[in-house]
Design an enzyme around this catalytic site. Sequence first.
Site, PDB file in Angstrom:
ATOM      1  CG  HIS A   1       1.307   2.174   4.842  1.00  0.00           C
ATOM      2  ND1 HIS A   1       0.683   2.980   3.939  1.00  0.00           N
ATOM      3  CD2 HIS A   1       2.329   1.589   4.186  1.00  0.00           C
ATOM      4  CE1 HIS A   1       1.293   2.886   2.774  1.00  0.00           C
ATOM      5  NE2 HIS A   1       2.311   2.058   2.896  1.00  0.00           N
TER       6      HIS A   1
HETATM    7  C1  UD1 Z   1       5.187  -2.709   2.922  1.00  0.00           C
HETATM    8  C2  UD1 Z   1       6.198  -2.032   2.023  1.00  0.00           C
HETATM    9  C3  UD1 Z   1       5.730  -0.632   1.706  1.00  0.00           C
HETATM   10  C4  UD1 Z   1       4.324  -0.637   1.139  1.00  0.00           C
HETATM   11  C5  UD1 Z   1       3.392  -1.392   2.070  1.00  0.00           C
HETATM   12  C6  UD1 Z   1       2.043  -1.539   1.406  1.00  0.00           C
HETATM   13  C7  UD1 Z   1       8.508  -2.781   2.430  1.00  0.00           C
HETATM   14  C8  UD1 Z   1       9.845  -2.398   2.945  1.00  0.00           C
HETATM   15  N1  UD1 Z   1       7.509  -1.912   2.662  1.00  0.00           N
HETATM   16  O1  UD1 Z   1       5.164  -1.981   4.145  1.00  0.00           O
HETATM   17  O2  UD1 Z   1       6.588  -0.069   0.719  1.00  0.00           O
HETATM   18  O3  UD1 Z   1       3.885   0.690   0.990  1.00  0.00           O
HETATM   19  O4  UD1 Z   1       3.921  -2.711   2.315  1.00  0.00           O
HETATM   20  O5  UD1 Z   1       1.027  -1.758   2.320  1.00  0.00           O
HETATM   21  O6  UD1 Z   1       8.369  -3.811   1.821  1.00  0.00           O
HETATM   22  N2  UD1 Z   1       1.450  -6.903   9.308  1.00  0.00           N
HETATM   23  C9  UD1 Z   1       0.386  -7.639   9.754  1.00  0.00           C
HETATM   24  N3  UD1 Z   1      -0.337  -8.337   8.844  1.00  0.00           N
HETATM   25  C10 UD1 Z   1      -0.052  -8.333   7.501  1.00  0.00           C
HETATM   26  C11 UD1 Z   1       1.043  -7.588   7.083  1.00  0.00           C
HETATM   27  C12 UD1 Z   1       1.784  -6.871   7.990  1.00  0.00           C
HETATM   28  O7  UD1 Z   1       0.078  -7.682  10.967  1.00  0.00           O
HETATM   29  O8  UD1 Z   1      -0.765  -8.992   6.725  1.00  0.00           O
HETATM   30  C13 UD1 Z   1       2.208  -6.101  10.309  1.00  0.00           C
HETATM   31  C14 UD1 Z   1       3.388  -6.842  10.922  1.00  0.00           C
HETATM   32  O9  UD1 Z   1       3.510  -6.435  12.251  1.00  0.00           O
HETATM   33  C15 UD1 Z   1       4.554  -6.303  10.138  1.00  0.00           C
HETATM   34  C16 UD1 Z   1       4.140  -4.874   9.851  1.00  0.00           C
HETATM   35  O10 UD1 Z   1       2.725  -4.933   9.655  1.00  0.00           O
HETATM   36  O11 UD1 Z   1       5.752  -6.366  10.861  1.00  0.00           O
HETATM   37  C17 UD1 Z   1       4.779  -4.283   8.620  1.00  0.00           C
HETATM   38  O12 UD1 Z   1       4.569  -5.121   7.478  1.00  0.00           O
HETATM   39  P1  UD1 Z   1       5.655  -5.153   6.293  1.00  0.00           P
HETATM   40  O13 UD1 Z   1       5.146  -5.996   5.192  1.00  0.00           O
HETATM   41  O14 UD1 Z   1       6.997  -5.468   6.815  1.00  0.00           O
HETATM   42  O15 UD1 Z   1       5.741  -3.653   5.828  1.00  0.00           O
HETATM   43  P2  UD1 Z   1       4.584  -2.638   5.455  1.00  0.00           P
HETATM   44  O16 UD1 Z   1       4.591  -1.548   6.471  1.00  0.00           O
HETATM   45  O17 UD1 Z   1       3.327  -3.366   5.200  1.00  0.00           O
HETATM   46  N1  UDP Z   2      -6.043   0.131  -0.198  1.00  0.00           N
HETATM   47  C1  UDP Z   2      -7.107  -0.702   0.054  1.00  0.00           C
HETATM   48  N2  UDP Z   2      -7.611  -0.756   1.325  1.00  0.00           N
HETATM   49  C2  UDP Z   2      -7.132   0.003   2.344  1.00  0.00           C
HETATM   50  C3  UDP Z   2      -6.031   0.863   2.079  1.00  0.00           C
HETATM   51  C4  UDP Z   2      -5.504   0.895   0.807  1.00  0.00           C
HETATM   52  O1  UDP Z   2      -7.590  -1.382  -0.850  1.00  0.00           O
HETATM   53  O2  UDP Z   2      -7.644  -0.099   3.465  1.00  0.00           O
HETATM   54  C5  UDP Z   2      -5.497   0.173  -1.551  1.00  0.00           C
HETATM   55  C6  UDP Z   2      -5.464   1.561  -2.147  1.00  0.00           C
HETATM   56  O3  UDP Z   2      -6.711   1.859  -2.759  1.00  0.00           O
HETATM   57  C7  UDP Z   2      -4.318   1.455  -3.134  1.00  0.00           C
HETATM   58  C8  UDP Z   2      -3.367   0.497  -2.449  1.00  0.00           C
HETATM   59  O4  UDP Z   2      -4.138  -0.219  -1.481  1.00  0.00           O
HETATM   60  O5  UDP Z   2      -4.744   0.877  -4.342  1.00  0.00           O
HETATM   61  C9  UDP Z   2      -2.264   1.246  -1.786  1.00  0.00           C
HETATM   62  O6  UDP Z   2      -1.574   0.410  -0.929  1.00  0.00           O
HETATM   63  P1  UDP Z   2      -0.771   0.910   0.337  1.00  0.00           P
HETATM   64  O7  UDP Z   2      -1.284   2.219   0.755  1.00  0.00           O
HETATM   65  O8  UDP Z   2      -0.796  -0.203   1.308  1.00  0.00           O
HETATM   66  O9  UDP Z   2       0.729   0.987  -0.205  1.00  0.00           O
HETATM   67  P2  UDP Z   2       1.554   2.003  -1.117  1.00  0.00           P
HETATM   68  O10 UDP Z   2       0.778   2.352  -2.320  1.00  0.00           O
HETATM   69  O11 UDP Z   2       1.902   3.186  -0.256  1.00  0.00           O
HETATM   70  O12 UDP Z   2       2.799   1.239  -1.414  1.00  0.00           O
END
Ligand code: UD1
Ligand code: UDP
Length: 388
Positions: free
Chosen positions: A204
Site C-alpha cells: 500500500h
Molecule cells: C495511510 C498513511 C500510511 C499508512 C497507511 C495505513 C499517510 C500519509 N499515510 O496511507 O502511512 O501506512 O495509511 O494503512 O497518512 N481509501 C479508501 N477507503 C479508506 C481509506 C482510503 O478507499 O477507508 C483510498 C482513497 O482512495 C484514498 C487512498 O485510499 O485516497 C489513500 O488513503 P490515505 O488515508 O490517504 O493513505 P493510505 O495510503 O491509506
Molecule cells: N492489517 C490488517 N488487515 C489487512 C492488512 C493489514 O488487519 O488486510 C493490519 C496488520 O496486521 C498490521 C496493520 O494492519 O497490524 C498494518 O497496517 P498497514 O499495513 O495498513 O500500515 P503500516 O503499518 O504500514 O503503517
Amino acid sequence: MKVASIVGARPQFIKAAVVSKALASAGVSDVLVHTGQHYDFEMSALFFDELDIPAPKYHLGIGSGHHGAQTGRMLEAIESVLLRNRPDMVLVYGDTNSTLAGALAAAKLQIPMSHVEAGLRSFNRQPEEVNRVLTDHIADLLFAPTSTAMRNLANEGIPAERIIRTGDVMYDAALQFAAHADAFSDVLQRLELQPRTYILATLHRCENTDDQSRLRAIFEGIADVARQLPVVLPLHPRTRKEVERAQIPGGVLQRIRLLKPLGYLDMTMLEKHARLIATDSGGVQKEAYFHGVPCVTLRGETEWTETLEGGCNQLVFPASGEGVASCIREALGREPTFRTDAYGDGHSGEHIANAISCWGPKAQRSPNECLNIPSRVSNDVRSCYGND
Ligand code: UD1
Ligand code: UDP
C-alpha cells in the site's frame, strides 16, 4: 488527568486498542478522536468491533484527499475538539497525516503532546517521514519503541528528558490478540489454506502503488512465485484503485488470490501460519518478525532495522519482476534466527500509560522514574546520550 487520543488510519486503531486499555487501567481519562482518514468498514469499524476499542467520542469524518487538504481539514477539526475539551495532553500515534494534524493542533494550542512510535526514520522524504520528523520535534514526551529510535532522536538533538524507550505497542497487540485469533478466526478454513504452504503479501505504500513500473514489477514478481506457492494478498483500497489504473495484465492478477482488506484477527492468523510474508507495510514487517515468519520487504529501506538481523527480513527495491521473485525465492531457502527482545517486554502500553499518568508540571517524579521497567531500558536511554 485527561488525554485526547487522535487516531484515523488502520494501524492506529490497533495501537490505540493497546494503549487505551492501559490508560483506563492507570486511571487516565481518554477522549478518543477519529479523524475519519480511513472510513471503509474493513479499514475502520471492523477494528473497533474486533479489538473492543471504545467508540470514538468524536468522529471528524475528514475522509480522503490530497495531503495538504486532508491534513488541513483535520487540523481545523481537531483544534475545535481540543478547544471544547481542553485535555491535559494530546496523544498521537505513528506517522500518518492524522498524526501530524493532531500534533500540530496540540502544539498551536500549547497543549502538551506525546508521540507513540517516536524516533522511527527511513531517511527519505516520503510523506510518512515528514510526518514523523515534524511530530517528534514538537512533542513533549516521545515514546521510542527501540534503541535505534532512541539513537535517531539523540542524533537530531531532541532533549533526553523528553524521550522514553517503552518498547513497541504492536508487539503488545500481537501477544494480546494471538489467542483471540486462534479462537475466533476461521480464515485458513475459509480460504482452504494449510499452514506453511502459502505466501501472504500486502502492498500500500504510495511510493510503490503510485509508480506504475514499480507496481507492475511487484505484481509480476509475486505472480511468478505464485506458480510454486499460492499467494494471498488482501488489497488496501489505495492499491485496488492503482491496480486498475496501471492496467496490470489479467494473467498476472489471476495467479494471485486478491482479497478485501482483512480484520486484525484474520490477518494475525494468516501471518502466523504463512511460509513467508512479502510486504511494504511497517506493521506487517514487524508482525512477521514477532511470529517468527521470514519476510521480504518490498522497499529499499526500513525503519524497523532490527528485523533485518539474522536474515529475518530482506529488503528488495522493486525495480523488476525478476528481482522481486528471486529475492522471495532466496528468502524461502533461508533459516532465519529471530530474537525475542528487540521490541520490548510486551507491556509497552502500560509503560506509556504510567509515564503519562505521572507527567505534568505538578508531577513529583519524572516519567522515566514512573516507568518501573527493566534497567536495560534506562541504560539505553543513558548510553544514547553518553552520560552514564
Ligand atoms: C495511510 C498513511 C500510511 C499508512 C497507511 C495505513 C499517510 C500519509 N499515510 O496511507 O502511512 O501506512 O495509511 O494503512 O497518512 N481509501 C479508501 N477507503 C479508506 C481509506 C482510503 O478507499 O477507508 C483510498 C482513497 O482512495 C484514498 C487512498 O485510499 O485516497 C489513500 O488513503 P490515505 O488515508 O490517504 O493513505 P493510505 O495510503 O491509506
Ligand atoms: N492489517 C490488517 N488487515 C489487512 C492488512 C493489514 O488487519 O488486510 C493490519 C496488520 O496486521 C498490521 C496493520 O494492519 O497490524 C498494518 O497496517 P498497514 O499495513 O495498513 O500500515 P503500516 O503499518 O504500514 O503503517
